[in-house]
Design a protein around this motif. Structure first.
Motif, PDB file in Angstrom:
ATOM      1  N   UNK A   7       0.718  -0.891  -0.618  1.00  0.00           N
ATOM      2  CA  UNK A   7      -0.358  -0.060  -0.111  1.00  0.00           C
ATOM      3  C   UNK A   7       0.575   1.571   0.181  1.00  0.00           C
ATOM      4  N   UNK A   8       1.552   0.629   0.706  1.00  0.00           N
ATOM      5  CA  UNK A   8       2.824   2.203   1.104  1.00  0.00           C
ATOM      6  C   UNK A   8       3.195   2.529  -0.501  1.00  0.00           C
ATOM      7  N   UNK A  44      11.753  -1.585   3.399  1.00  0.00           N
ATOM      8  CA  UNK A  44      11.659  -1.076   4.595  1.00  0.00           C
ATOM      9  C   UNK A  44      12.177  -0.076   3.957  1.00  0.00           C
ATOM     10  N   UNK A  45      13.139   0.935   2.942  1.00  0.00           N
ATOM     11  CA  UNK A  45      13.804   1.670   3.089  1.00  0.00           C
ATOM     12  C   UNK A  45      12.823   2.619   3.218  1.00  0.00           C
ATOM     13  N   UNK A  46      11.659   2.163   1.930  1.00  0.00           N
ATOM     14  CA  UNK A  46      11.052   3.278   1.565  1.00  0.00           C
ATOM     15  C   UNK A  46      10.178   3.525   2.500  1.00  0.00           C
ATOM     16  N   UNK A  52      10.907   9.124   8.444  1.00  0.00           N
ATOM     17  CA  UNK A  52      11.348   9.707   9.127  1.00  0.00           C
ATOM     18  C   UNK A  52      11.791  11.813   8.435  1.00  0.00           C
ATOM     19  N   UNK A  53      11.007  11.566   6.938  1.00  0.00           N
ATOM     20  CA  UNK A  53      10.893  12.686   6.908  1.00  0.00           C
ATOM     21  C   UNK A  53       9.845  13.591   7.031  1.00  0.00           C
ATOM     22  N   UNK A  54       9.144  12.555   7.491  1.00  0.00           N
ATOM     23  CA  UNK A  54       8.182  13.382   8.306  1.00  0.00           C
ATOM     24  C   UNK A  54       8.010  13.527   9.869  1.00  0.00           C
TER      25      UNK A  54
END
Length: 74
Positions: A7-8, A44-46, A52-54
């Motif tokens: 979904x991500x 998991x990298x994405x 982390x960006x959020x």
């Protein structure tokens, strides 16, 4: 952090997160930062990069408003 990876990836590649953040949340800076994430990241990298960006954006906004941020919240 808990959304199914398929979904991500699906919503990230369609720019759904970026558009939601820009037009619904109203944060064009965060939307741009999300847009700059490498579209070739997998698994998991994405997810980790998105989270982390959020978190970094939230921390910056809190600092702008004079709030202290405990190190365990980053």
């Amino acid at each position: 952090e808990e959304i199914d990876f398929d979904s991500v990836k699906f919503h990230f590649q369609r720019n759904d997160f970026q558009e939601w953040v820009e037009y619904t949340v109203g944060d064009d800076v965060l939307a741009k930062e999300i847009s700059q994430i490498n579209k070739q990241l997998f698994d998991e990298d994405l997810r980790e990069k998105l989270v982390m960006t959020v978190k970094v954006r939230i921390a910056r906004l809190k600092l702008l408003h004079g709030e202290l941020i405990p190190s365990n919240k980053l």
